[in-house]
Design a protein around this motif. Structure first.
Motif, short mmCIF file in Angstrom:
data_model
loop_
_atom_site.label_atom_id
_atom_site.label_comp_id
_atom_site.label_asym_id
_atom_site.label_seq_id
_atom_site.Cartn_x
_atom_site.Cartn_y
_atom_site.Cartn_z
N ALA A 86 15.99 -4.35 29.92
CA ALA A 86 15.16 -4.06 30.60
C ALA A 86 13.25 -4.48 30.04
O ALA A 86 13.08 -5.20 30.81
CB ALA A 86 14.17 -2.31 30.23
N GLY A 87 13.25 -4.87 29.43
CA GLY A 87 12.29 -5.76 28.50
C GLY A 87 11.53 -6.67 29.33
O GLY A 87 11.50 -7.17 29.91
N ILE A 88 12.80 -7.86 29.17
CA ILE A 88 13.33 -9.10 29.68
C ILE A 88 13.33 -9.09 30.83
O ILE A 88 12.34 -9.70 31.59
CB ILE A 88 13.56 -9.43 28.15
N PHE A 89 14.24 -8.63 31.04
CA PHE A 89 14.66 -9.21 32.98
C PHE A 89 14.10 -8.27 33.98
O PHE A 89 13.43 -9.00 34.65
CB PHE A 89 16.40 -9.12 32.76
N VAL B 176 17.45 8.00 32.36
CA VAL B 176 17.89 8.23 33.83
C VAL B 176 17.06 6.54 34.48
O VAL B 176 18.15 6.10 35.15
CB VAL B 176 18.27 8.82 35.04
N ILE B 177 15.71 6.44 34.69
CA ILE B 177 15.32 6.31 35.63
C ILE B 177 15.17 4.74 35.39
O ILE B 177 15.14 3.41 36.09
CB ILE B 177 13.74 5.91 35.86
N LEU C 291 16.69 1.52 36.85
CA LEU C 291 16.10 -0.29 36.60
C LEU C 291 16.61 -1.03 35.81
O LEU C 291 16.44 -2.64 36.94
CB LEU C 291 14.44 0.01 35.87
N VAL C 292 17.75 -1.04 34.87
CA VAL C 292 18.30 -2.09 34.56
C VAL C 292 19.31 -2.63 35.59
O VAL C 292 19.74 -3.44 35.39
CB VAL C 292 18.93 -1.60 32.91
N ALA C 293 19.78 -2.20 35.71
CA ALA C 293 20.79 -1.88 36.90
C ALA C 293 20.66 -2.84 37.94
O ALA C 293 21.05 -3.76 38.64
CB ALA C 293 21.79 -0.02 37.53
N ARG C 294 19.35 -2.51 38.49
CA ARG C 294 19.01 -3.40 39.89
C ARG C 294 18.51 -4.42 39.56
O ARG C 294 18.56 -5.63 40.33
CB ARG C 294 17.40 -3.02 40.45
N ILE D 114 10.30 1.48 40.52
CA ILE D 114 11.43 2.41 39.11
C ILE D 114 10.74 2.37 38.21
O ILE D 114 10.35 2.99 37.38
CB ILE D 114 12.27 2.32 39.46
N ALA D 115 10.25 0.80 37.70
CA ALA D 115 10.05 0.77 36.44
C ALA D 115 8.22 1.85 36.27
O ALA D 115 8.10 2.85 35.26
CB ALA D 115 8.86 -0.85 36.34
N SER D 116 7.44 1.91 37.21
CA SER D 116 6.20 2.52 37.70
C SER D 116 6.36 4.26 37.36
O SER D 116 6.03 4.72 36.68
CB SER D 116 5.41 2.31 38.75
N LEU D 117 7.25 4.77 38.29
CA LEU D 117 8.18 5.75 37.68
C LEU D 117 8.47 6.51 36.45
O LEU D 117 7.99 7.43 36.00
CB LEU D 117 9.07 6.78 38.92
N GLY D 118 9.21 5.54 35.64
CA GLY D 118 9.41 5.42 34.33
C GLY D 118 8.28 5.83 33.37
O GLY D 118 8.12 6.92 32.54
#
Length: 443
Positions: free
Chosen positions: A31-34, A105-106, A110-113, A351-355
């Protein structure tokens, strides 16, 4: 309440220290890098590498309470167990635990997108139906690997983590080297950046480190958990800080801040081309695919176990919906379905904001619970616990202010969703705090 292995069918002591570190870094680096580098740069401007350092510091302060609780009560319920030990089986504990599960789950969506964004980058496809289709595909892949069991997840996580950390570190070094160690992101930008924006960017940086909770949530299945949960968390955060900084400076040496922002969903691939040429670009895309796929895998593994534990602890209702098999198999299916829906209907930024909203609220509830009810029993420092709450509050406030200016709808979605979670749990459990004989409320 007995926290046995029945609900989640975990094999006790099946995850080694190296596997636990690989799982933690798997979630974080995916999540963090990409997914988040470009979004953090959008808020922090040229100071975005510093946002990662501040995020790591705040995450380390937050991790203190989790480590102290896990050392005393290692459990595969992880955060659900911590909340229940602090608040009893009432709506506060259940609501915060459900927020944690939903934030995980979020993170999956996020990472899947992000996986889809990078895989489609060589074809110049940045939106359209292929993005959600590929995102759902990688979530389905993670589901299939998880069905194969813990050993498969552990082995796959270690291999993927090694490929990913090595590859990303090489990218960062090569990008810096080819630029002559110049930081292009420090050049004049067409945008103005504020201190509020920088603090808000730390909310996303914290999201980039929250993978340490994956380790907490698998605590009961880690070899010698009383020692290794804490070790795995510390090592994971340390590895991620080093990797994030290499990449932040690598991207910043190849692209100006405006270029990073315009390519925020695939900033590493964009930075690879001027630094490493066409071959480097394709290798970075491949690396992103590996990293994000393993990130989804590790997240699905942890959240399905957490939901199973919540079901076992009677904190959430459970319906089989006519399905056969174990509760943990059912929660695995619910996890991938919800993540898939989010991946289809929300873009990366939202998605990131919600997370970030979900995670920061949950973390404040955890820190307050440990401070208020358990700190003397576990020998935790009140100063560290209160500092964690204060840091979360400042970052959450700045993030909310920034989002109210740029995307007020996502703030509304977050408030409605968080309120709905706690109201739902209050109705289901009929009390905010349900004290039990086993809970000592020490001040």
């Amino acid at each position: 309440m007995q926290h046995n292995q029945s609900a989640h069918e975990g094999s006790k002591s099946s995850i080694t220290l190296s596997s636990a570190v690989a799982m933690g870094t798997g979630v974080m680096i995916g999540a963090g890098i990409f997914a988040l580098t470009g979004q953090i740069a959008e808020l922090a401007g040229p100071l975005f590498p510093l946002a990662f350092i501040v995020g790591a510091f705040i995450s380390s302060v937050s991790a203190y309470g989790y480590i102290k609780m896990s050392n005393k009560w290692p459990s595969s319920g992880g955060i659900a167990m911590i909340l229940q030990k602090c608040y009893g089986s009432g709506a506060i504990a259940a609501g915060a635990a459900l927020l944690m599960a939903l934030s995980m789950v979020i993170a999956e969506s996020l990472v899947a997108r992000t996986f889809a964004s990078y895989v489609l980058r060589p074809f110049d496809i940045t939106d359209g139906p292929l993005v959600p289709i590929l995102a759902v595909g990688v979530i389905a892949f993670a589901f299939l690997v998880n069905i194969a069991g813990n050993k498969s997840v552990g082995l796959f996580s270690v291999i993927m983590a090694a490929i990913k950390i090595g590859g990303i570190a090489l990218f960062g070094i090569a990008a810096l080297w080819s630029s002559g160690f110049q930081f292009a992101a420090a050049s004049q930008s067409s945008q103005a950046f504020t201190i509020t924006g920088f603090i808000a960017s730390v909310a996303l940086a914290i999201l980039a480190f929250k993978g340490f909770t994956t380790i907490t949530n698998s605590g009961g299945e880690i070899v010698e958990p009383n020692k290794n949960v804490g070790r795995a968390i510390i090592v994971s955060i340390a590895i991620c800080v080093a990797v994030y900084l290499l990449v932040a400076f690598g991207v910043g040496s190849s692209l100006t801040i405006d270029e990073i922002i315009s390519a925020r969903d695939y900033s590493l691939a964009e930075a690879a081309e001027p630094a490493l040429g066409q071959t480097g670009f394709y290798l970075t895309v491949l690396l992103a695919a590996v990293a994000t796929a393993s990130g989804v895998l590790a997240s699905v593994f942890a959240v399905s176990r957490m939901l199973a534990m919540l079901t076992d602890m009677k904190m959430i209702p459970h319906s089989h919906f006519g399905m056969k098999g174990t509760i943990q198999r059912h929660t695995l299916i619910y996890t991938v379905v919800i993540a898939s829906v989010l991946a289809v209907f929300f873009d990366l930024g939202r998605i990131a904001s919600l997370g970030a909203f979900f995670y920061l609220v949950m973390d404040m509830v955890v820190q307050w619970g440990v401070y208020r009810f358990r700190r003397q029993e576990i020998g935790a420092s009140a100063v560290v616990l209160l500092a964690a709450i204060a840091f979360d509050a400042v970052v959450l406030l700045a993030f909310t202010v920034m989002k109210l200016q740029s995307d007020p709808a996502i703030v509304a979605y977050a408030v409605i969703a968080i309120s709905a979670v706690f109201i739902f749990e209050r109705v289901y459990l009929s009390a905010w705090i349900a004290s039990e004989g086993s809970i000592k409320h020490s001040n």
